[in-house]
Design a protein around this motif. Structure first.
Motif, PDB file in Angstrom:
ATOM      1  N   LEU A 219     -15.688   6.567   1.907  1.00 35.76           N
ATOM      2  CA  LEU A 219     -15.644   5.377   2.764  1.00 35.76           C
ATOM      3  C   LEU A 219     -14.491   5.403   3.759  1.00 35.76           C
ATOM      4  O   LEU A 219     -14.548   4.727   4.791  1.00 35.76           O
ATOM      5  N   LEU A 220     -13.437   6.151   3.469  1.00 33.36           N
ATOM      6  CA  LEU A 220     -12.289   6.189   4.370  1.00 33.36           C
ATOM      7  C   LEU A 220     -12.650   6.687   5.770  1.00 33.36           C
ATOM      8  O   LEU A 220     -12.238   6.074   6.768  1.00 33.36           O
ATOM      9  N   PRO A 221     -13.412   7.783   5.933  1.00 36.68           N
ATOM     10  CA  PRO A 221     -13.804   8.179   7.296  1.00 36.68           C
ATOM     11  C   PRO A 221     -14.651   7.138   8.011  1.00 36.68           C
ATOM     12  O   PRO A 221     -14.541   6.982   9.239  1.00 36.68           O
ATOM     13  N   LEU A 222     -15.480   6.404   7.274  1.00 35.57           N
ATOM     14  CA  LEU A 222     -16.278   5.349   7.901  1.00 35.57           C
ATOM     15  C   LEU A 222     -15.393   4.238   8.442  1.00 35.57           C
ATOM     16  O   LEU A 222     -15.626   3.725   9.545  1.00 35.57           O
ATOM     17  N   ALA A 223     -14.380   3.839   7.667  1.00 35.15           N
ATOM     18  CA  ALA A 223     -13.461   2.798   8.135  1.00 35.15           C
ATOM     19  C   ALA A 223     -12.709   3.267   9.373  1.00 35.15           C
ATOM     20  O   ALA A 223     -12.514   2.497  10.333  1.00 35.15           O
ATOM     21  N   ALA A 224     -12.287   4.542   9.391  1.00 36.70           N
ATOM     22  CA  ALA A 224     -11.603   5.067  10.570  1.00 36.70           C
ATOM     23  C   ALA A 224     -12.536   5.101  11.773  1.00 36.70           C
ATOM     24  O   ALA A 224     -12.126   4.776  12.904  1.00 36.70           O
ATOM     25  N   HIS A 225     -13.805   5.461  11.568  1.00 36.96           N
ATOM     26  CA  HIS A 225     -14.766   5.456  12.677  1.00 36.96           C
ATOM     27  C   HIS A 225     -14.918   4.060  13.267  1.00 36.96           C
ATOM     28  O   HIS A 225     -14.954   3.899  14.494  1.00 36.96           O
ATOM     29  N   GLN A 229     -14.166   3.092  17.075  1.00 34.43           N
ATOM     30  CA  GLN A 229     -15.246   2.522  17.870  1.00 34.43           C
ATOM     31  C   GLN A 229     -14.859   1.166  18.429  1.00 34.43           C
ATOM     32  O   GLN A 229     -15.147   0.868  19.609  1.00 34.43           O
ATOM     33  N   ALA A 230     -14.235   0.328  17.618  1.00 31.73           N
ATOM     34  CA  ALA A 230     -13.823  -0.988  18.102  1.00 31.73           C
ATOM     35  C   ALA A 230     -12.816  -0.857  19.243  1.00 31.73           C
ATOM     36  O   ALA A 230     -12.888  -1.582  20.235  1.00 31.73           O
ATOM     37  N   GLY A 236     -11.451  -5.996  18.613  1.00 35.44           N
ATOM     38  CA  GLY A 236     -10.347  -5.978  17.662  1.00 35.44           C
ATOM     39  C   GLY A 236     -10.533  -4.882  16.629  1.00 35.44           C
ATOM     40  O   GLY A 236     -11.538  -4.857  15.907  1.00 35.44           O
ATOM     41  N   ALA A 237      -9.580  -3.978  16.556  1.00 29.70           N
ATOM     42  CA  ALA A 237      -9.683  -2.853  15.626  1.00 29.70           C
ATOM     43  C   ALA A 237      -8.732  -2.966  14.450  1.00 29.70           C
ATOM     44  O   ALA A 237      -8.813  -2.160  13.522  1.00 29.70           O
ATOM     45  N   VAL A 238      -7.843  -3.963  14.457  1.00 35.31           N
ATOM     46  CA  VAL A 238      -6.820  -4.041  13.412  1.00 35.31           C
ATOM     47  C   VAL A 238      -7.443  -4.207  12.038  1.00 35.31           C
ATOM     48  O   VAL A 238      -7.000  -3.599  11.053  1.00 35.31           O
ATOM     49  N   ARG A 239      -8.498  -5.033  11.942  1.00 34.37           N
ATOM     50  CA  ARG A 239      -9.088  -5.282  10.629  1.00 34.37           C
ATOM     51  C   ARG A 239      -9.656  -4.013  10.016  1.00 34.37           C
ATOM     52  O   ARG A 239      -9.604  -3.824   8.788  1.00 34.37           O
ATOM     53  N   TRP A 240     -10.172  -3.107  10.844  1.00 38.29           N
ATOM     54  CA  TRP A 240     -10.731  -1.867  10.298  1.00 38.29           C
ATOM     55  C   TRP A 240      -9.629  -0.900   9.894  1.00 38.29           C
ATOM     56  O   TRP A 240      -9.793  -0.142   8.928  1.00 38.29           O
TER      57      TRP A 240
END
Length: 480
Positions: A219-225, A229-230, A236-240
Motif C-alpha cells: 500500500l505504501l507505493p499507492l499512497a505515494a502515487h 498525482q494530487a 491537496g497532497a498533504v493528506r496522502w
C-alpha cells in the motif's frame, strides 16, 4: 442532459438553463469500496456467526460481487465492460485451474477435515476471482478507479494506526471492535501482538504481523502515487503523504523481514521508472523517516539490522529451509494436480512457510503456474500502460501497480501468502486494477483518435476558406 424550464412570464427575460443534478448511482467502484472497508477496518479474526463455513463480512461481500458481475454480464445496459482483456483471461484461466484441482482432489478419498477445508478454500478463491473481475470490468472511469485506490489507502492507514497503538501504547483496539452477529473465526485466540527481540510485532486489524507488514509494503507505493498525482493536479497532497508516513511506520512496527524484502523489490522498480528529481526526493524522505524511527522506536532499526546480518544463524530461516526435501516427497505423490487446495493445514501437517512449496503440494504444478501467471499478467499489463499512455498520472499508476505486484511474488517465498485473506484480497484487487487501467487507457486513446479524425476535415475546410492575401482567395476576402 435534462434542463430545467424557466417559469418567468416576462418575455424580455431569458432564463439561463440550469442542469438538473441527478443522484449518483452506486457502481462497481462503490461495491468494491464496501469490500475494502470490511476487509481493512474490521478485525480479520471476526467471522459471521451462524454459517456452516467460516466467512468474514469481506468474504461474503466478495462472493456477492461475483453474483453482481454474472448478472451484469447478461444485460447490455449495466455499463459493465465486455470484450477481450488479458487480465480477465488470466483470471478465468486461474479459476479453471483451481476448479480442475478441486475436482481432482474431491474425486479421490479425502478425510472429512481436509474435504471441509478444500470446500472452504474454493469458496474463498471464488470470492477473490469475483473481486478481480468486478474491479477489472465494473469501473467505468479513471476517477472511479482512483476512488477505489483511495479507499484502499485509507483502509490501510486505519490498520496502521491500530498497529501504532499496539506497538507504542500496548493497546489493542481490535479487542473492542465487537459487532453483533460476528464471532471469532477460530475457537482459540489468535494473538495480534507477538514478541521479537524485546519488541512487539503488531498486526493492526490483519491476521498476523507478517501479513500486515507485506500488505503495508504493497500500500505504501499507492499512497505515494496519490500524493504525486494530487500535486500534479494542483490538489491537496498533504493528506496522502501523511497516509504514506503512517503506512510506512506500520511496516516498521510489523518487524517483518518479508515486508522489508518486498519494499526493496518494489522500491527498485519505482526508482528505475521515476525521474531523477523524484528519486532524490524519495531517498531524502527515506533518510528522514529512518531518523524519526530512530527517535520514536529506539532499538527498532538495530533489530532489523540483526534480522539480515544474522541470516545464517536465524532459527526462522533454518526452519523455512529444512522442510524442502519433505515438501518434494509430498509433491511427487501428485505433481500435476496436487492433493487439494487447503488440505495441508498446520494443525495436522508440517507447516511450509513458503507459498510456492505449499502450492506445489496442494495444487501441483498447475496451481503454481496459475498463481505466478496471473500476477505476472497483472505486472505486464500495468507496464504496458506505462509504455503506451501519454498521461503522466496513468503512466505512474501503471508503474506503481507493477511495483506493488512484485511484492507478493517475493513474499510468497517467505510465508504462506495465500493462507491470509487480507493480502490475497488486495493482490487480486490490484490485478483487477491493472486490467481496468488498460481498458480505460484504450478507451481514452480511441476517443482521442476519433476526435482527431473529426478535427482533420474541419481544419482542412478552414484552411480552404482562409484568405490568401491577394483579395481573390475567398468570398470573405472579396467582401472586404
Amino acid at each position: 442532459m435534462t434542463w430545467a424550464r424557466s417559469t418567468a412570464t416576462a418575455p424580455a427575460v431569458t432564463a439561463t438553463p440550469v442542469p438538473l443534478r441527478h443522484p449518483r448511482r452506486a457502481d462497481g467502484a462503490t461495491l468494491v469500496c464496501v469490500f475494502v472497508m470490511c476487509l481493512l477496518i474490521l478485525p480479520a479474526r471476526l467471522a459471521v456467526a451462524g454459517l456452516p463455513l467460516s466467512l468474514t463480512p469481506a468474504e461474503i461481500v466478495a462472493l456477492s460481487l461475483g453474483v453482481v458481475w454474472v448478472c451484469a454480464q447478461m444485460v447490455r445496459t449495466s455499463g459493465v465492460a465486455k470484450g477481450p482483456n488479458p487480465v480477465r483471461t488470466a483470471i478465468f484461466a486461474y479459476g479453471m485451474i483451481l476448479l480442475a484441482v478441486y475436482g481432482y482432489a474431491t474425486n479421490v478419498y479425502l478425510p472429512s477435515d481436509e474435504l471441509n477445508l478444500a470446500d472452504h478454500t474454493i469458496v474463498l478463491f471464488a470470492g477473490y476471482v469475483s473481486l478481480a473481475l468486478v474491479v477489472c470490468d465494473g469501473i467505468g472511469r479513471r476517477e472511479r478507479l482512483d476512488f477505489v485506490l483511495k479507499a484502499v489507502v485509507i483502509g490501510g492507514t486505519f490498520a496502521a494506526v491500530v498497529a501504532l497503538m499496539q506497538f507504542r501504547l500496548n493497546f489493542d483496539l481490535t479487542e473492542y471492535l465487537k459487532i453483533p452477529g460476528l464471532r471469532h473465526s477460530s475457537p482459540e485466540e489468535v494473538p495480534t501482538v507477538i514478541s521479537r527481540s524485546d519488541l512487539r510485532r503488531v498486526a493492526g486489524t490483519l491476521g498476523h504481523p507478517i501479513e500486515f507488514g507485506a500488505l503495508s509494503a504493497m500500500l505504501l507505493p499507492l499512497a505515494a502515487h496519490l500524493g504525486f498525482q494530487a500535486r500534479s493536479r494542483g490538489e491537496g497532497a498533504v493528506r496522502w503523504w501523511i497516509c504514506a508516513a503512517v503506512i510506512a511506520a506500520g511496516l516498521m512496527f510489523s518487524v517483518s523481514r518479508t515486508a522489508v524484502l518486498g519494499m526493496a523489490g518494489a522500491g527498485l522498480i519505482l526508482l528505475i521508472g521515476w525521474s531523477n528529481r523524484r528519486r532524490i526526493a524519495t531517498i531524502g524522505a527515506f533518510v528522514v523517516f529512518l531518523g524519526v524511527m530512530k527517535v520514536v522506536a529506539p532499538g527498532l532499526l538495530g533489530t532489523f539490522y540483526n534480522l539480515f546480518a544474522g541470516v545464517g544463524d536465524d532459527s526462522s530461516i533454518i526452519y523455512r529451509t529444512h522442510d524442502y526435501p519433505f515438501a518434494m516427497r509430498e509433491f511427487d505423490k501428485s505433481p500435476i494436480f496436487g492433493r487439494g487446495p487447503g488440505t495441508w493445514y498446520p494443525f495436522k501437517h508440517q507447516v511450509f512457510d513458503n507459498q510456492y512449496l505449499l502450492s506445489l503440494v496442494e495444487t501441483g504444478l498447475l496451481g503454481v503456474l496459475g498463481f505466478v501467471g496471473v500476477i505476472v499478467c497483472g505486472i505486464v499489463v500495468a507496464l504496458r500502460v506505462r509504455a503506451t499512455s501519454t498521461d503522466p498520472n496513468a503512466r505512474n499508476l501503471g508503474l506503481t501497480i507493477a511495483a506493488c505486484l512484485v511484492i507478493p511474488l517475493l513474499g510468497a517465498a517467505t510465508f504462506d501468502l495465500l493462507s491470509f485473506p487480507g493480502i490475497t484480497s488486495v493482490l487480486f484487487l490490484l490485478i483487477g486494477a491493472a486490467g481496468a487501467l488498460l481498458r480505460l487507457e484504450r478507451a481514452d486513446q480511441a476517443d482521442r483518435l476519433l476526435l482527431s479524425s473529426f478535427q482533420e476535415p474541419a481544419d482542412r475546410s478552414r484552411s480552404l476558406m482562409a484568405p490568401t492575401g491577394n483579395g481573390h482567395g475567398s468570398a470573405r476576402s472579396g467582401s472586404s
